[in-house]
Write an enzyme that holds these catalytic residues in place. Structure first.
Site, short mmCIF file in Angstrom:
data_model
loop_
_atom_site.label_atom_id
_atom_site.label_comp_id
_atom_site.label_asym_id
_atom_site.label_seq_id
_atom_site.Cartn_x
_atom_site.Cartn_y
_atom_site.Cartn_z
CG ASP A 61 -33.45 -64.39 73.86
OD1 ASP A 61 -34.61 -64.76 73.60
OD2 ASP A 61 -33.17 -63.22 74.20
CB ALA A 62 -34.30 -69.34 69.71
CE LYS A 63 -37.42 -62.51 72.66
NZ LYS A 63 -35.95 -62.56 72.72
NE ARG A 64 -35.79 -70.66 65.89
CZ ARG A 64 -34.86 -69.72 65.74
NH1 ARG A 64 -35.06 -68.52 66.22
NH2 ARG A 64 -33.74 -69.98 65.10
#
Length: 272
Positions: free
Chosen positions: A91-94
């Site tokens: 869950d990095a939302k890059r």
């Protein structure tokens, strides 16, 4: 893990539970604080306790990278410990373009070998495409989120519908249900039926059940499809079900309760 393997696990365990490992040092029980890596020790026991009931684990990268090298080491050990029959989510939302996007994709799909990563689509196709080049990996794109600020942009009206609908339709055309999922918050249960008309076959990652107020029954009755098509995440409600030394026993209890509810819903829909 590809889509068919994920569906097989959902049917085998009668569960579409994702456990969010958003581990905070300040909330760790005394039982793990004497270990060299208390974050990993806590995660290890949570995984042992919940693996019979969960098909996926989501590691929120912010909770690890805040500690620098030490945090990344805890993350790597945790990822390696997760059973291979569980779907893993960074869950990095890059979401960036060019070589930066390629390096992000390499980080989470090669260096750390996650099955998937969460992405922000604001910069368009070339911020997502580097991730779609990897076979049997998933890009989990932000669609409709649970936070109050989602009203600022996602719900804006456009000539083609609300902005989140336009984004989800557009992004879905860049790949297939075999390599793209979408994040849809559990507090938006009233939108799931509408979303399923747009995306009948894609998996949806659903955070917000439990502590954030989302309702599993409402989400599932509108969101389940023939292959389940949902990964419902619970983080705090499982991780911190107890602040004492029985934290893992309490976590197992909460995970099992969710799994049993999910089993009933899967049976109700004829999925298992």
């Amino acid at each position: 893990m590809n889509k068919s393997q994920l569906v097989e696990q959902i049917r085998s365990k009668a569960s579409y539970l994702c456990v969010g490992l958003d581990t905070e040092k300040g909330k760790l029980p005394a039982a793990v604080m004497g270990f060299e890596d208390p974050v990993f020790e806590f995660n290890r026991r949570i995984i042992d306790a919940t693996a019979p009931f969960a098909v996926s684990y989501k590691l929120n990268i912010a909770f690890y990278e805040q500690y620098g090298v030490e945090g990344w080491e805890s993350l790597a050990k945790t990822l390696a410990y997760i059973p291979t029959n569980c779907f893993t989510i960074a869950d990095a939302k890059r979401g960036d373009i060019g070589n930066t996007g390629k390096m992000y994709a390499r980080t989470f799909f090669e260096t750390y070998n996650f099955d998937s990563v969460t992405l922000a689509p604001y910069m368009g196709h070339d911020s997502i495409s580097p991730f779609l080049e990897y076979a049997d990996k998933f890009s989990i794109v932000l669609g409709l989120t649970s936070n109050q600020g989602s009203e600022d942009f996602q719900m804006l009206e456009t000539p083609e519908g609300k902005l989140f609908e336009v984004v989800m339709k557009k992004v879905s055309s860049w790949g297939t249900p075999e390599n793209i999922m979408f994040v849809v918050g559990a507090t938006k249960a009233e939108r799931f039926e509408e979303i399923r008309t747009i995306l009948p076959h894609h998996f949806l990652l659903v955070p917000g059940v439990g502590a954030q107020g989302g309702d599993l029954q409402s989400v599932s009755r509108s969101g389940l499809n023939a292959e389940a098509g949902l990964l419902v995440n619970s983080s705090r409600g499982i991780l911190y079900a107890s602040s004492g030394d029985d934290f893992d026993i309490a976590a197992a209890r909460e995970a099992q309760i969710l799994q049993q509810q999910m089993q009933a819903l899967l049976l109700e829909k004829g999925i298992i």
